[in-house]
Design a protein around this motif. Structure first.
Motif, PDB file in Angstrom:
ATOM      1  N   THR A   7      -2.967   1.185 -38.506  1.00 25.50           N
ATOM      2  CA  THR A   7      -1.508   1.018 -38.553  1.00 25.50           C
ATOM      3  C   THR A   7      -1.078  -0.416 -38.855  1.00 25.50           C
ATOM      4  N   GLU A   8      -2.055  -1.267 -39.240  1.00 24.81           N
ATOM      5  CA  GLU A   8      -1.695  -2.665 -39.502  1.00 24.81           C
ATOM      6  C   GLU A   8      -0.545  -2.770 -40.516  1.00 24.81           C
ATOM      7  N   TYR A   9      -0.577  -1.925 -41.561  1.00 23.70           N
ATOM      8  CA  TYR A   9       0.448  -2.012 -42.613  1.00 23.70           C
ATOM      9  C   TYR A   9       1.217  -0.706 -42.790  1.00 23.70           C
ATOM     10  N   THR A  10       1.263   0.131 -41.773  1.00 23.65           N
ATOM     11  CA  THR A  10       2.018   1.384 -41.908  1.00 23.65           C
ATOM     12  C   THR A  10       3.394   1.222 -41.268  1.00 23.65           C
ATOM     13  N   LEU A  11       4.314   2.113 -41.666  1.00 23.56           N
ATOM     14  CA  LEU A  11       5.652   2.073 -41.066  1.00 23.56           C
ATOM     15  C   LEU A  11       5.663   2.832 -39.749  1.00 23.56           C
ATOM     16  N   TRP A  12       4.681   3.700 -39.537  1.00 26.09           N
ATOM     17  CA  TRP A  12       4.602   4.434 -38.270  1.00 26.09           C
ATOM     18  C   TRP A  12       3.737   3.659 -37.274  1.00 26.09           C
ATOM     19  N   GLU A  13       4.004   3.935 -36.019  1.00 24.56           N
ATOM     20  CA  GLU A  13       3.349   3.181 -34.957  1.00 24.56           C
ATOM     21  C   GLU A  13       2.014   3.814 -34.557  1.00 24.56           C
ATOM     22  N   THR A  14       1.136   3.011 -34.002  1.00 26.03           N
ATOM     23  CA  THR A  14      -0.136   3.479 -33.451  1.00 26.03           C
ATOM     24  C   THR A  14       0.156   4.539 -32.380  1.00 26.03           C
ATOM     25  N   HIS A  15      -0.540   5.662 -32.429  1.00 28.49           N
ATOM     26  CA  HIS A  15      -0.338   6.680 -31.390  1.00 28.49           C
ATOM     27  C   HIS A  15      -0.895   6.142 -30.064  1.00 28.49           C
ATOM     28  N   GLN A  16      -0.077   6.211 -29.035  1.00 27.69           N
ATOM     29  CA  GLN A  16      -0.485   5.673 -27.729  1.00 27.69           C
ATOM     30  C   GLN A  16      -1.204   6.717 -26.895  1.00 27.69           C
ATOM     31  N   SER A  17      -0.842   7.978 -27.104  1.00 27.85           N
ATOM     32  CA  SER A  17      -1.484   9.055 -26.341  1.00 27.85           C
ATOM     33  C   SER A  17      -1.483  10.306 -27.214  1.00 27.85           C
ATOM     34  N   ILE A  18      -2.259  11.295 -26.766  1.00 29.76           N
ATOM     35  CA  ILE A  18      -2.346  12.534 -27.556  1.00 29.76           C
ATOM     36  C   ILE A  18      -0.986  13.231 -27.621  1.00 29.76           C
ATOM     37  N   ALA A  19      -0.081  12.883 -26.701  1.00 27.26           N
ATOM     38  CA  ALA A  19       1.277  13.465 -26.734  1.00 27.26           C
ATOM     39  C   ALA A  19       1.997  13.029 -28.014  1.00 27.26           C
ATOM     40  N   ASP A  20       1.771  11.784 -28.467  1.00 27.34           N
ATOM     41  CA  ASP A  20       2.386  11.322 -29.724  1.00 27.34           C
ATOM     42  C   ASP A  20       1.876  12.179 -30.884  1.00 27.34           C
ATOM     43  N   THR A  21       0.566  12.460 -30.848  1.00 30.83           N
ATOM     44  CA  THR A  21      -0.044  13.247 -31.927  1.00 30.83           C
ATOM     45  C   THR A  21       0.482  14.692 -31.877  1.00 30.83           C
ATOM     46  N   MET A  22       0.619  15.229 -30.667  1.00 30.04           N
ATOM     47  CA  MET A  22       1.111  16.612 -30.539  1.00 30.04           C
ATOM     48  C   MET A  22       2.537  16.716 -31.066  1.00 30.04           C
ATOM     49  N   GLN A  23       3.334  15.691 -30.796  1.00 31.65           N
ATOM     50  CA  GLN A  23       4.711  15.724 -31.297  1.00 31.65           C
ATOM     51  C   GLN A  23       4.706  15.693 -32.837  1.00 31.65           C
ATOM     52  N   PHE A  24       3.835  14.872 -33.378  1.00 35.42           N
ATOM     53  CA  PHE A  24       3.680  14.786 -34.837  1.00 35.42           C
ATOM     54  C   PHE A  24       3.307  16.158 -35.410  1.00 35.42           C
ATOM     55  N   LEU A  25       2.400  16.874 -34.730  1.00 31.55           N
ATOM     56  CA  LEU A  25       1.899  18.153 -35.256  1.00 31.55           C
ATOM     57  C   LEU A  25       2.834  19.328 -34.948  1.00 31.55           C
TER      58      LEU A  25
END
Ligand code: COA
Length: 198
Positions: free
Chosen positions: A43-61
């Motif tokens: 995520t060094e050069y992405t507009l989205w943030e580093t996922h902090q927990s699997i909950a972030d990933t679940m929301q994405f999916l």
């Protein structure tokens, strides 16, 4: 443009390349996606943030991906290795609208750091570019990269995008402004590159 957007029967695409399958994301992909989206190198050069927990990933999916698919937008899609029977996602990519009325979409991609430098971003993007110009009434596909993201610059160069210029201090992120390189591929560019490839 003579043709219209995909109809109601639209499903996100499944595309094959020599080494990769590109397919829609599903909630079962959470673990694999969290593994690389929680990696700060990614995520060094992405507009989205580093996922902090699997909950972030679940929301994405569970929320983001299905909402895009409902709008017939082929983003985000998963990239998996064809010879990996576990069907584990090693990256994502997609094309999304910048302006429907002007026929402009944008390409984005990310590959898990363990798989960098193997040509996967280029190979997957080439298949998606062919799909986008074939199935969508676009005249222009563009891409943006923060200027220090030289790997992304190189991917776009290999794909045949034209560097169109740099917008200075376009993005404020993590406490500073970033210059952003703009790249474009027009339908005529794509048609001529397709002729050279075949
Ligand atoms: C950008 C990214 C997708 C590239 O994925 P990849 O699968 O490694 O890309 P490829 O292997 O197809 O091509 C990478 C090219 O960049 C080159 N490269 C890598 N790091 C580089 C650097 N620091 N300077 C110059 N070139 C570099 C590689 O050598 C390769 O070029 P080559 O084939 O001529 O040797 C990957 O680094 C990534 O996911 N980064 C994090 C997410 C991201 O930044 N996405 C883009 C946001 S705009």
């Amino acid at each position: 443009m003579k043709w219209s957007l995909p109809g109601n029967s639209w499903n996100p695409p499944q595309l094959q390349t020599a080494r990769l399958t590109i397919r829609p994301l599903v909630p079962n992909d959470a673990e694999a996606i969290f593994a690389f989206c929680s990696d700060s190198r990614m995520t060094e050069y992405t507009l989205w943030e580093t996922h902090q927990s699997i909950a972030d990933t679940m929301q994405f999916l569970r929320e983001y991906a299905p909402s895009r698919y409902r709008e017939q937008i082929p983003e985000p899609l998963g990239i998996v290795l064809r010879n990996d029977h576990s069907d584990s996602v090693i990256g994502t990519l997609g094309g999304f609208w910048i302006s429907k009325s002007n026929g402009t979409m944008e390409l984005g991609y990310a590959i898990a750091a363990n798989f960098w430098g193997l040509g996967f971003a280029t190979e997957a993007s080439q298949a998606l570019i062919d799909y986008l110009f074939t199935d969508y009434p676009i005249e222009r596909l563009q891409a943006r990269s923060m200027t220090p993201n030289r790997a992304s610059y190189r991917v776009l160069e290999k794909l045949g995008f034209r560097y169109e210029g740099t917008m200075r201090s376009l993005i404020y992120r993590r406490g500073r402004y970033w210059d952003v390189g703009i790249f474009g591929m027009l339908r005529a560019d794509w048609e001529s590159s397709r002729r050279t490839r075949t």
